[in-house]
Enzyme design. Structure first.
Site, PDB file in Angstrom:
ATOM      1  N   LEU A  37    -114.777 -54.593  -0.902  1.00  0.00           N
ATOM      2  CA  LEU A  37    -113.654 -55.157  -1.528  1.00  0.00           C
ATOM      3  C   LEU A  37    -113.096 -54.110  -2.345  1.00  0.00           C
ATOM      4  O   LEU A  37    -113.662 -53.406  -3.143  1.00  0.00           O
ATOM      5  CB  LEU A  37    -113.704 -56.395  -2.301  1.00  0.00           C
ATOM      6  CG  LEU A  37    -114.164 -57.714  -1.589  1.00  0.00           C
ATOM      7  CD1 LEU A  37    -114.347 -58.807  -2.826  1.00  0.00           C
ATOM      8  CD2 LEU A  37    -113.236 -57.884  -0.670  1.00  0.00           C
ATOM      9  N   CYS A  41    -108.031 -47.647  -2.235  1.00  0.00           N
ATOM     10  CA  CYS A  41    -107.430 -47.464  -3.780  1.00  0.00           C
ATOM     11  C   CYS A  41    -108.644 -47.370  -4.521  1.00  0.00           C
ATOM     12  O   CYS A  41    -108.832 -46.406  -5.198  1.00  0.00           O
ATOM     13  CB  CYS A  41    -106.477 -48.557  -3.974  1.00  0.00           C
ATOM     14  SG  CYS A  41    -106.042 -48.786  -5.587  1.00  0.00           S
ATOM     15  N   ILE A 177    -101.127 -36.671  -2.134  1.00  0.00           N
ATOM     16  CA  ILE A 177    -102.494 -35.873  -2.199  1.00  0.00           C
ATOM     17  C   ILE A 177    -102.503 -34.680  -2.415  1.00  0.00           C
ATOM     18  O   ILE A 177    -103.257 -33.976  -3.372  1.00  0.00           O
ATOM     19  CB  ILE A 177    -103.072 -36.457  -0.929  1.00  0.00           C
ATOM     20  CG1 ILE A 177    -103.210 -38.267  -0.840  1.00  0.00           C
ATOM     21  CG2 ILE A 177    -104.604 -35.810  -0.785  1.00  0.00           C
ATOM     22  CD1 ILE A 177    -103.741 -38.419   0.434  1.00  0.00           C
ATOM     23  N   GLU A 196     -96.742 -26.419   2.719  1.00  0.00           N
ATOM     24  CA  GLU A 196     -95.740 -27.467   3.002  1.00  0.00           C
ATOM     25  C   GLU A 196     -94.842 -27.174   4.215  1.00  0.00           C
ATOM     26  O   GLU A 196     -94.041 -26.064   3.960  1.00  0.00           O
ATOM     27  CB  GLU A 196     -95.266 -27.909   1.652  1.00  0.00           C
ATOM     28  CG  GLU A 196     -93.976 -28.875   1.750  1.00  0.00           C
ATOM     29  CD  GLU A 196     -94.409 -30.058   2.632  1.00  0.00           C
ATOM     30  OE1 GLU A 196     -95.367 -30.750   2.429  1.00  0.00           O
ATOM     31  OE2 GLU A 196     -93.739 -30.511   3.443  1.00  0.00           O
ATOM     32  N   ALA A 308    -100.371 -48.491  -3.471  1.00  0.00           N
ATOM     33  CA  ALA A 308    -101.365 -49.656  -3.857  1.00  0.00           C
ATOM     34  C   ALA A 308    -100.754 -51.145  -4.371  1.00  0.00           C
ATOM     35  O   ALA A 308    -100.538 -52.006  -4.200  1.00  0.00           O
ATOM     36  CB  ALA A 308    -102.635 -49.309  -4.776  1.00  0.00           C
ATOM     37  N   HIS A 432     -89.631 -43.415 -32.490  1.00  0.00           N
ATOM     38  CA  HIS A 432     -89.633 -41.993 -32.404  1.00  0.00           C
ATOM     39  C   HIS A 432     -90.993 -41.574 -33.280  1.00  0.00           C
ATOM     40  O   HIS A 432     -91.105 -42.291 -34.443  1.00  0.00           O
ATOM     41  CB  HIS A 432     -88.491 -41.758 -33.396  1.00  0.00           C
ATOM     42  CG  HIS A 432     -88.321 -39.978 -33.565  1.00  0.00           C
ATOM     43  ND1 HIS A 432     -88.045 -39.002 -32.885  1.00  0.00           N
ATOM     44  CD2 HIS A 432     -88.733 -39.526 -34.977  1.00  0.00           C
ATOM     45  CE1 HIS A 432     -88.074 -37.811 -33.590  1.00  0.00           C
ATOM     46  NE2 HIS A 432     -88.273 -38.213 -34.627  1.00  0.00           N
TER      47      HIS A 432
HETATM   48  P1  NAI Z   1     -97.494 -37.422   2.276  1.00  0.00           P
HETATM   49  O1  NAI Z   1     -96.543 -38.018   3.527  1.00  0.00           O
HETATM   50  O2  NAI Z   1     -97.069 -37.908   0.674  1.00  0.00           O
HETATM   51  O3  NAI Z   1     -97.182 -35.833   2.197  1.00  0.00           O
HETATM   52  C1  NAI Z   1     -97.651 -35.225   3.512  1.00  0.00           C
HETATM   53  C2  NAI Z   1     -96.944 -33.993   3.476  1.00  0.00           C
HETATM   54  O4  NAI Z   1     -97.423 -33.131   4.578  1.00  0.00           O
HETATM   55  C3  NAI Z   1     -95.430 -33.768   3.654  1.00  0.00           C
HETATM   56  O5  NAI Z   1     -94.690 -33.379   2.575  1.00  0.00           O
HETATM   57  C4  NAI Z   1     -94.939 -33.207   5.023  1.00  0.00           C
HETATM   58  O6  NAI Z   1     -94.039 -32.519   5.288  1.00  0.00           O
HETATM   59  C5  NAI Z   1     -96.407 -32.089   5.018  1.00  0.00           C
HETATM   60  N1  NAI Z   1     -96.929 -31.893   6.627  1.00  0.00           N
HETATM   61  C6  NAI Z   1     -97.033 -32.653   7.509  1.00  0.00           C
HETATM   62  N2  NAI Z   1     -97.467 -32.029   8.539  1.00  0.00           N
HETATM   63  C7  NAI Z   1     -97.490 -30.720   8.038  1.00  0.00           C
HETATM   64  C8  NAI Z   1     -98.289 -29.403   8.665  1.00  0.00           C
HETATM   65  N3  NAI Z   1     -98.568 -29.396   9.883  1.00  0.00           N
HETATM   66  N4  NAI Z   1     -98.342 -28.326   7.810  1.00  0.00           N
HETATM   67  C9  NAI Z   1     -97.928 -28.585   6.487  1.00  0.00           C
HETATM   68  N5  NAI Z   1     -97.373 -29.660   6.082  1.00  0.00           N
HETATM   69  C10 NAI Z   1     -97.319 -30.546   6.755  1.00  0.00           C
HETATM   70  O7  NAI Z   1     -99.070 -37.715   2.571  1.00  0.00           O
HETATM   71  P2  NAI Z   1    -100.107 -37.477   1.653  1.00  0.00           P
HETATM   72  O8  NAI Z   1     -99.981 -36.693   0.410  1.00  0.00           O
HETATM   73  O9  NAI Z   1    -101.270 -37.220   2.584  1.00  0.00           O
HETATM   74  O10 NAI Z   1    -100.412 -39.253   0.956  1.00  0.00           O
HETATM   75  C11 NAI Z   1    -100.935 -40.012   2.217  1.00  0.00           C
HETATM   76  C12 NAI Z   1    -100.129 -41.436   1.329  1.00  0.00           C
HETATM   77  O11 NAI Z   1    -101.168 -41.749   0.319  1.00  0.00           O
HETATM   78  C13 NAI Z   1     -98.876 -41.365   0.954  1.00  0.00           C
HETATM   79  O12 NAI Z   1     -98.177 -42.202   1.548  1.00  0.00           O
HETATM   80  C14 NAI Z   1     -98.958 -41.398  -0.507  1.00  0.00           C
HETATM   81  O13 NAI Z   1     -98.099 -42.149  -0.938  1.00  0.00           O
HETATM   82  C15 NAI Z   1    -100.279 -42.252  -0.804  1.00  0.00           C
HETATM   83  N6  NAI Z   1    -100.875 -41.667  -1.866  1.00  0.00           N
HETATM   84  C16 NAI Z   1    -100.203 -42.011  -3.183  1.00  0.00           C
HETATM   85  C17 NAI Z   1    -100.818 -41.561  -4.466  1.00  0.00           C
HETATM   86  C18 NAI Z   1    -100.138 -41.972  -5.596  1.00  0.00           C
HETATM   87  O14 NAI Z   1     -99.023 -42.734  -5.540  1.00  0.00           O
HETATM   88  N7  NAI Z   1    -100.313 -41.354  -6.754  1.00  0.00           N
HETATM   89  C19 NAI Z   1    -101.761 -40.551  -4.495  1.00  0.00           C
HETATM   90  C20 NAI Z   1    -102.259 -40.290  -3.122  1.00  0.00           C
HETATM   91  C21 NAI Z   1    -101.768 -40.768  -2.051  1.00  0.00           C
END
Ligand code: NAI
Length: 454
Positions: A37, A41, A177, A196, A308, A432
């Site tokens: 469970l 996340c 991530i 990126e 989440a 403040h």
């Molecule tokens: P993401 O979709 O945020 O980022 C993936 C990145 O990889 C994009 O910017 C994309 O342009 C790039 N990319 C794709 N193919 C590529 C390649 N071949 N070479 C280089 N760059 C490439 O996905 P991420 O960071 O893996 O996270 C997955 C999910 O988990 C997301 O939806 C995110 O919102 C969620 N998450 C949220 C967190 C938070 O809210 N703090 C923390 C970690 C994850």
């Protein structure tokens, strides 16, 4: 046959929220979970990674201690004790969640469920029949075709389990991530290169935020290769060699693949039961009902932000509808987003570019520099607070960069969610010295009465 008012498939953020709320509203609930469970996340995502980021923050504080008159020396980071701290947090939260779920009388079924016909969910030999079924099977780490994950090629899950502090890492993907792990490893002393494909780190964010993060990362010594793709990864004795689309290669001990997450919907009987899928995501209407009446979907399998807190909200929203209430759907645009990197990047609503696409020239953006904010100066962070409004109209976007600004985005969410005008907020006082004053200054400026700015 076991019959319940609601059968929930998947016990992550979306699924357990649906189960808790449905039980609270008097429904009998079965919650089917093949692992633990709390899902991604709690066990492999938000909670353990934020604990890791906290360890990283402490390391940075120790390193910088002399600048505030405290003599301290960073002599090392012990992966085993770091893991023990992190796992202790997860264990406590897991215990709390189990108590909450059993306290509400929810039947937890351990096993892998599969959707059958007529709202039946099959787990091994058993059938759980729901008057309503909620699909909440979550997401998995996507990989790049041709790159095999394993060994020195990490995903966010295996990166968490790494029992050494790496000397060097290449991170594929500059999304959430990617930037969070870059932050951790740099704080731990590693050489970090982010690759990126698009033009900016966190490319979905307002360009001002992305550029501010890129500047901060440059100063931290994190390399970013933007508009660059990974062409292949070769494993060597010493680590990995990553070939890039600009013709260069980068060698490192490890490579992290962080190019997004895909929905877990294959092989679970969804399509056979009549559920429509689009590129693997479950197609739902605005009330989150699938193509099959009384079968609903929540969380990362629903197209949109994979967060989440969106899963929690969707779970509650669906449970309330099942119970005959008429909850209001929260638009995707008022869901806050936070990257917990150093510095943090937080936002809600439209970027300036999106606002201009929607409202043309009738958009005003104001950017306050945290250099003018006393509390930010005290804790040693730079950054920005940018507020986007429709001219003579509501605030439609808030974008923050700086340490601890994730805690401030709630105020931005209220402003955007309630369609507040800066003039409504200008009379409200911010304590403040707090970092929240940065938002106050932006609201004042947009209302035409700047205080500490011109
Ligand atoms: P993401 O979709 O945020 O980022 C993936 C990145 O990889 C994009 O910017 C994309 O342009 C790039 N990319 C794709 N193919 C590529 C390649 N071949 N070479 C280089 N760059 C490439 O996905 P991420 O960071 O893996 O996270 C997955 C999910 O988990 C997301 O939806 C995110 O919102 C969620 N998450 C949220 C967190 C938070 O809210 N703090 C923390 C970690 C994850």
């Amino acid at each position: 046959m076991n019959t319940f008012d609601v059968v929930v498939l998947g016990g992550g953020s979306g699924g357990y929220a649906a189960a808790l709320r449905a039980a609270e509203l008097g429904k009998s609930v079965a919650l089917i979970e093949k692992d633990r469970l709390g899902g991604t996340c709690l066990h492999r995502g938000c909670i353990p990674t934020k604990a890791l980021l906290h360890t990283a923050e402490i390391a940075d504080h120790v390193r910088e201690a002399a600048s505030v008159g405290v003599d301290a020396t960073l002599t090392g980071i012990d992966p085993a004790r770091t893991a023990a701290y992190r796992e202790g947090i997860v264990a406590k939260k897991y215990k709390g969640l189990q108590g909450l779920v059993s306290g509400r009388g929810i039947t937890v079924v351990a096993g892998e469920g599969r959707l059958g016909a007529d709202r039946a969910v099959i787990v091994g030999e058993d059938v759980y029949q729901g008057a309503d079924v909620v699909l909440a099977t979550g997401s998995y780490t996507r990989t790049i075709p041709g790159i095999e994950v394993g060994g020195r090629v990490l995903t966010s899950e295996t990166a968490l389990e790494l029992d050494v502090i790496p000397n060097s890492v290449v991170i594929l993907g500059g999304g959430v991530i990617g930037v969070e792990f870059a932050s951790v490893w740099r704080s731990f002393g590693a050489e970090v290169t982010i690759v990126e494909a698009l033009d900016h780190l966190l490319p979905a964010e307002d360009e001002t935020s992305s550029k501010a993060l890129e500047r901060a990362y440059r100063r931290r010594g994190i390399q970013s290769k933007l508009a660059t793709r990974c062409e292949g990864v070769t494993t060597t004795d010493a680590g990995v060699s990553v070939a890039l689309s600009d013709g260069t290669t980068v060698d490192a001990e490890y490579v992290l693949v962080a190019v997004g997450r895909g929905p877990v919907t294959a092989g679970l009987g969804f399509e056979e039961a009549g559920i429509a899928l689009d590129r693997g995501f479950v197609v739902v209407d605005e009330r989150l009902q699938t193509a099959v009446p009384h079968v609903w979907a929540v969380g990362d399998i629903v197209p949109g932000l994979q967060l989440a807190h969106r899963g929690f909200q969707q779970g509650i929203f669906v449970a309330e509808q099942i119970a005959g209430l008429s909850p209001i759907a929260v638009p995707e645009s008022s869901i806050p987003r936070v990257a917990y990197s150093h510095p943090e990047v937080a936002s809600v609503g439209l970027t300036e570019a999106q606002a201009r696409a929607a409202h043309g020239d009738a958009v005003v953006a104001y950017e306050y520099n945290l250099a003018g904010n006393g509390k930010s100066e005290i804790i040693g962070t730079g950054g920005i607070a940018k507020v986007v409004r429709v001219a003579n109209g509501p605030i439609v976007g808030v974008h923050l960069v700086g340490d601890r600004v994730g805690e401030l985005i709630t105020e931005g969410q209220l402003a955007v969610g309630w369609e507040a005008h800066p003039e409504d907020l200008a009379p409200l006082i911010h304590a403040h010295p707090t970092q929240s004053e940065a938002l106050g200054e932006a609201f004042l400026a947009l209302a035409g009465k700047p205080l500490h700015t011109v």
